[in-house]
Design a protein around this motif. Sequence first.
Motif, PDB file in Angstrom:
ATOM      1  N   PHE A 144      67.424  46.497  44.457  1.00 12.57           N
ATOM      2  CA  PHE A 144      67.395  45.216  45.161  1.00 12.57           C
ATOM      3  C   PHE A 144      67.471  44.002  44.242  1.00 12.57           C
ATOM      4  O   PHE A 144      68.288  43.096  44.489  1.00 12.57           O
ATOM      5  CB  PHE A 144      66.143  45.176  46.042  1.00 12.57           C
ATOM      6  CG  PHE A 144      65.921  43.879  46.775  1.00 12.57           C
ATOM      7  CD1 PHE A 144      66.903  43.346  47.596  1.00 12.57           C
ATOM      8  CD2 PHE A 144      64.712  43.204  46.653  1.00 12.57           C
ATOM      9  CE1 PHE A 144      66.695  42.149  48.285  1.00 12.57           C
ATOM     10  CE2 PHE A 144      64.491  42.024  47.340  1.00 12.57           C
ATOM     11  CZ  PHE A 144      65.477  41.492  48.149  1.00 12.57           C
ATOM     12  N   PRO A 145      66.669  43.890  43.175  1.00 11.08           N
ATOM     13  CA  PRO A 145      66.745  42.684  42.342  1.00 11.08           C
ATOM     14  C   PRO A 145      68.091  42.479  41.660  1.00 11.08           C
ATOM     15  O   PRO A 145      68.406  41.359  41.245  1.00 11.08           O
ATOM     16  CB  PRO A 145      65.631  42.907  41.302  1.00 11.08           C
ATOM     17  CG  PRO A 145      64.688  43.851  41.940  1.00 11.08           C
ATOM     18  CD  PRO A 145      65.562  44.773  42.745  1.00 11.08           C
ATOM     19  N   GLU A 146      68.885  43.531  41.555  1.00 10.02           N
ATOM     20  CA  GLU A 146      70.164  43.439  40.831  1.00 10.02           C
ATOM     21  C   GLU A 146      71.354  43.201  41.763  1.00 10.02           C
ATOM     22  O   GLU A 146      72.482  43.036  41.295  1.00 10.02           O
ATOM     23  CB  GLU A 146      70.395  44.727  40.040  1.00 10.02           C
ATOM     24  CG  GLU A 146      69.322  44.988  38.984  1.00 10.02           C
ATOM     25  CD  GLU A 146      69.456  46.349  38.333  1.00 10.02           C
ATOM     26  OE1 GLU A 146      70.363  47.117  38.735  1.00 10.02           O
ATOM     27  OE2 GLU A 146      68.658  46.645  37.436  1.00 10.02           O
ATOM     28  N   ILE A 147      71.124  43.171  43.061  1.00 13.09           N
ATOM     29  CA  ILE A 147      72.210  43.009  44.031  1.00 13.09           C
ATOM     30  C   ILE A 147      72.507  41.537  44.257  1.00 13.09           C
ATOM     31  O   ILE A 147      71.596  40.713  44.395  1.00 13.09           O
ATOM     32  CB  ILE A 147      71.842  43.685  45.364  1.00 13.09           C
ATOM     33  CG1 ILE A 147      71.666  45.198  45.167  1.00 13.09           C
ATOM     34  CG2 ILE A 147      72.907  43.419  46.426  1.00 13.09           C
ATOM     35  CD1 ILE A 147      71.148  45.920  46.385  1.00 13.09           C
ATOM     36  N   ASN A 148      73.772  41.174  44.303  1.00 14.01           N
ATOM     37  CA  ASN A 148      74.194  39.808  44.608  1.00 14.01           C
ATOM     38  C   ASN A 148      74.453  39.684  46.106  1.00 14.01           C
ATOM     39  O   ASN A 148      75.262  40.418  46.670  1.00 14.01           O
ATOM     40  CB  ASN A 148      75.460  39.446  43.828  1.00 14.01           C
ATOM     41  CG  ASN A 148      75.219  39.376  42.335  1.00 14.01           C
ATOM     42  OD1 ASN A 148      74.193  38.880  41.887  1.00 14.01           O
ATOM     43  ND2 ASN A 148      76.171  39.874  41.556  1.00 14.01           N
ATOM     44  N   PHE A 149      73.761  38.760  46.750  1.00 10.88           N
ATOM     45  CA  PHE A 149      73.909  38.541  48.192  1.00 10.88           C
ATOM     46  C   PHE A 149      74.686  37.255  48.437  1.00 10.88           C
ATOM     47  O   PHE A 149      74.517  36.265  47.714  1.00 10.88           O
ATOM     48  CB  PHE A 149      72.540  38.459  48.862  1.00 10.88           C
ATOM     49  CG  PHE A 149      71.763  39.747  48.843  1.00 10.88           C
ATOM     50  CD1 PHE A 149      71.859  40.643  49.899  1.00 10.88           C
ATOM     51  CD2 PHE A 149      70.948  40.063  47.776  1.00 10.88           C
ATOM     52  CE1 PHE A 149      71.159  41.834  49.885  1.00 10.88           C
ATOM     53  CE2 PHE A 149      70.238  41.254  47.749  1.00 10.88           C
ATOM     54  CZ  PHE A 149      70.346  42.135  48.803  1.00 10.88           C
TER      55      PHE A 149
END
Length: 221
Positions: A144-149
Motif C-alpha cells: 500500500f505505501p508504495e502504490i501511486n493513486f
Amino acid sequence: MNYFPNLIEELRNCPCCGSDEFLPWGYKENQRGYRSVECCDCDLIYIQNRLNPEGLYQYYYNYIGAVHQSSEELNAMREKMYELEYKLIHKYLPVESQVLDVGCSGGYFLDWFYRHGHHVEGVKFGSLAAAEAAKKYHIHIGNFPEINFSKHYDLVVFRGVIEHVGYPKDYLDKARSVLKKGGKFILLPLQMVRASALKFIKICGVSIYLKNTCSTYNPSI
C-alpha cells in the motif's frame, strides 16, 4: 522455525519510532520460534525475527485459500461481522462515496459498500486474493505505501490489517495522503489487538473518535 532462514529478517530498531531499546514481551520464543519485544520508547510490540518481503509474499500468496476462506463456519461468521461493521460505518458516509479497502482479501467487505451504491476499490498484497477481488472491482496490487493513486477517497478502511504490516506508520501516512478533505479513516483491528492498535495510533499523533469498534481519522491533523 517453519520458514527458511533466507525468508527471515532481523529487526535492530523499532519499526515505528526507530528506537533500539526494547524489552522481551510474552514468551521468550513462541512455538514457531518468533521473538516478541516491546519498544521502551513508544511501547509498540513487534516481532524481531520476522518474515522479510519475499517471506511475506510467499505466505500471503494463497492466504485466501489456505487460511481466509478455508472454513465455511468461519466464513459465515465473518459475513455477519461484515454486515455489522458496515451498518456501523455507513452512517458517516456521503451518498455514493469513494471507498478504498486496504487488505481487501477477495472483496467480501467491499461487497457491502457496492450493494449500497458506493464506488469501491481495494488494495491487496496476496496475488490469488487480488485476482479473486479483481473479478468484481478495481484492485491495486502491491504494498500500500508504495502504490501511486490517481484519486482521493471519502473512506479508507483497514480491516484486520494494521497488525499484519511491517511498518504500520507508513500505512497510516499513506492513508492520510489519499483521503479527501473531511474523509474518514476506519480502523477495524481484530478483537485481540484492538487496544494495542488504538494505542499505536495515539503514538503516531492521530486523533481518534471511538464508536464501539470504529476509529475515524481526520486528515487535517
